[in-house]
Enzyme design. Structure first.
Site, mmCIF file in Angstrom:
data_model
loop_
_atom_site.group_PDB
_atom_site.id
_atom_site.type_symbol
_atom_site.label_atom_id
_atom_site.label_comp_id
_atom_site.label_asym_id
_atom_site.label_seq_id
_atom_site.Cartn_x
_atom_site.Cartn_y
_atom_site.Cartn_z
ATOM 1 N N CYS A 27 -1.935 25.630 7.088
ATOM 2 C CA CYS A 27 -2.745 24.695 7.423
ATOM 3 C C CYS A 27 -2.508 23.804 8.564
ATOM 4 C CB CYS A 27 -2.730 23.834 6.109
ATOM 5 S SG CYS A 27 -3.333 24.348 4.648
ATOM 6 N N GLN A 102 -7.732 32.704 4.143
ATOM 7 C CA GLN A 102 -7.517 32.501 2.574
ATOM 8 C C GLN A 102 -8.442 31.450 2.201
ATOM 9 O OE1 GLN A 102 -4.017 29.429 1.953
ATOM 10 N NE2 GLN A 102 -2.992 31.292 1.138
ATOM 11 N N TYR A 185 -1.751 24.880 -6.417
ATOM 12 C CA TYR A 185 -3.436 24.722 -6.082
ATOM 13 C C TYR A 185 -4.271 25.139 -7.148
ATOM 14 C CZ TYR A 185 -1.540 23.365 -1.731
ATOM 15 O OH TYR A 185 -1.105 22.640 -0.589
ATOM 16 N N LEU A 304 11.473 32.163 4.698
ATOM 17 C CA LEU A 304 12.781 32.179 5.357
ATOM 18 C C LEU A 304 12.945 33.618 5.906
ATOM 19 C CD1 LEU A 304 15.203 29.462 3.780
ATOM 20 C CD2 LEU A 304 13.609 29.440 5.977
ATOM 21 N N ARG A 327 6.369 29.579 9.446
ATOM 22 C CA ARG A 327 7.166 28.612 10.185
ATOM 23 C C ARG A 327 7.771 29.516 11.560
ATOM 24 N NH1 ARG A 327 7.424 26.783 5.217
ATOM 25 N NH2 ARG A 327 6.783 24.504 4.980
#
Length: 368
Positions: A27, A102, A185, A304, A327
């Protein structure tokens, strides 16, 4: 000598991916009234040059009230579709990387402020706020405004909204749909006994709690072209005693596979503030491994994953079929290039960037 497993192609439904690296949806909280803009061209465009196998558009709401924040992307009317069409056209002028989207609904975790402004829930009567909905009138946090419990007509409307968004995605030429059933969600809220206190056919037993998410999957699968894959993202566990867990996830994954799900992306958490997550490298890989051992569809591991050798080990040992990076890709948008160089594989890079590579690595990058 065999090459690295991380860079072997794979079929996901009818879609061939060049390697096992997928860019997870992230997002950006930068849309205006659900509409993408120039920021999304920049964000998605540079990731599309990364050498990964699949680019996934961020969580995209199927109705305005399904947005996490007022800055979230939507695909629920002609304006949001037209804005997304422009972004996709810009990206595809310079990259042939397949694009997925998505589709989701935030449920009780909707109507929040932008993360860099604190991310707290905004009251329905305040600017940028609205009434949230959920399986039951149970808020995510004690300070949240109570969500409206969805009735039967509401559920029909939401199923139809997911299907309509899938049809819009098909018109845009999007290659695959991922349904968001994770991170607390709406669909995850139906799955977990912590957030689902219903006493009708959508609550109580595992079969009942899975019912609405499976109905949404069926609606999306029927609305999206059959040759293009529909996948699901799940949280493998709530990390809370008495909540959703890996055994229930396996049952859900098996039900999805029977319905034609092309792949499952296994994340975790996000449903309850009490979650106690043992965060560390590969901390979610055991969840993906458990699902993979119980199904035959491709399984995506995430969380990770930062080092090429780490990603290669996940694929080579059979813990998962693909790895998703989020990330890591923001920090290093050329991560697949560097992984290919480290492991002795090939990825695609634009001709304009070839001179950035050390001479010994240039033959590992195929210019267009």
């Amino acid at each position: 000598m065999n090459g690295p497993k991380l860079f072997e192609p794979i079929m996901v439904g009818g879609l061939e991916l060049a390697n096992r690296i997928v860019i997870a949806p992230m997002c950006q909280y930068s849309a205006v009234d659900g509409c993408m803009n120039d920021w999304h061209v920049i964000h998605l465009g540079h990731l599309a040059l990364s050498g990964a196998a699949l680019l996934t558009i961020e969580a995209t709401a199927v109705v305005p009230g399904g947005r996490i924040s007022h800055g979230d992307v939507g695909l629920y009317d002609d304006a949001t579709e037209a804005a997304m069409a422009g972004v996709i056209a810009s990206v595809r002028r310079h990259s042939d990387m397949p694009i997925a989207i998505q589709l989701g609904h935030a449920g009780r975790k909707a109507s929040t402020d932008l993360p860099w402004l604190g991310g707290a829930q905004i009251a329905p009567e305040a600017a940028h706020g609205w009434q949230t909905v959920a399986p039951s009138p149970l808020g995510f946090a004690a300070t949240d405004h109570a969500p409206h419990a969805l009735n039967d007509d509401d559920l029909v409307g939401l199923r139809d909204a997911f299907a309509a968004a899938a049809r819009r995605a098909a018109r845009l030429g999007i290659d695959a749909v991922q349904i968001h059933g994770a991170h607390g969600y709406l669909l995850h809220q139906f799955l977990s006994p912590i957030s689902n206190g219903r006493e009708d056919e959508y609550g109580g037993s595992l079969e009942n709690r899975m019912r609405f998410p499976l109905e949404v999957f069926d609606a999306v699968r029927a609305a999206f072209p059959p040759e293009r894959p529909v996948t699901m993202r799940v949280s493998g566990t709530d990390w809370v005693d008495g909540g959703w867990d890996v055994e229930q996830t396996i049952a859900f994954a098996q039900a999805l596979e029977r319905r034609g799900c092309a792949a499952i992306h296994v994340s975790s958490g996000g449903l309850d503030p009490r979650q106690n997550i043992p965060v560390g490298p590969n901390y979610q890989v055991p969840l993906a491994r458990a699902v993979k051992q119980a199904t035959t569809m491709p399984v995506v591991a995430v969380g990770l994953i930062t080092e090429p050798e780490q990603a290669e080990a996940i694929i080579a040992t059979g813990d998962a079929d693909l790895v998703a990076l989020a990330r890591t890709m923001l920090y290093d948008p050329r991560w697949p290039w560097h992984a290919a160089a480290a492991l002795g594989a090939q990825v695609t890079a634009p001709n304009q960037y070839l001179r950035s590579q050390p001479r010994r690595f240039r033959d590992l990058l195929r210019g267009r």
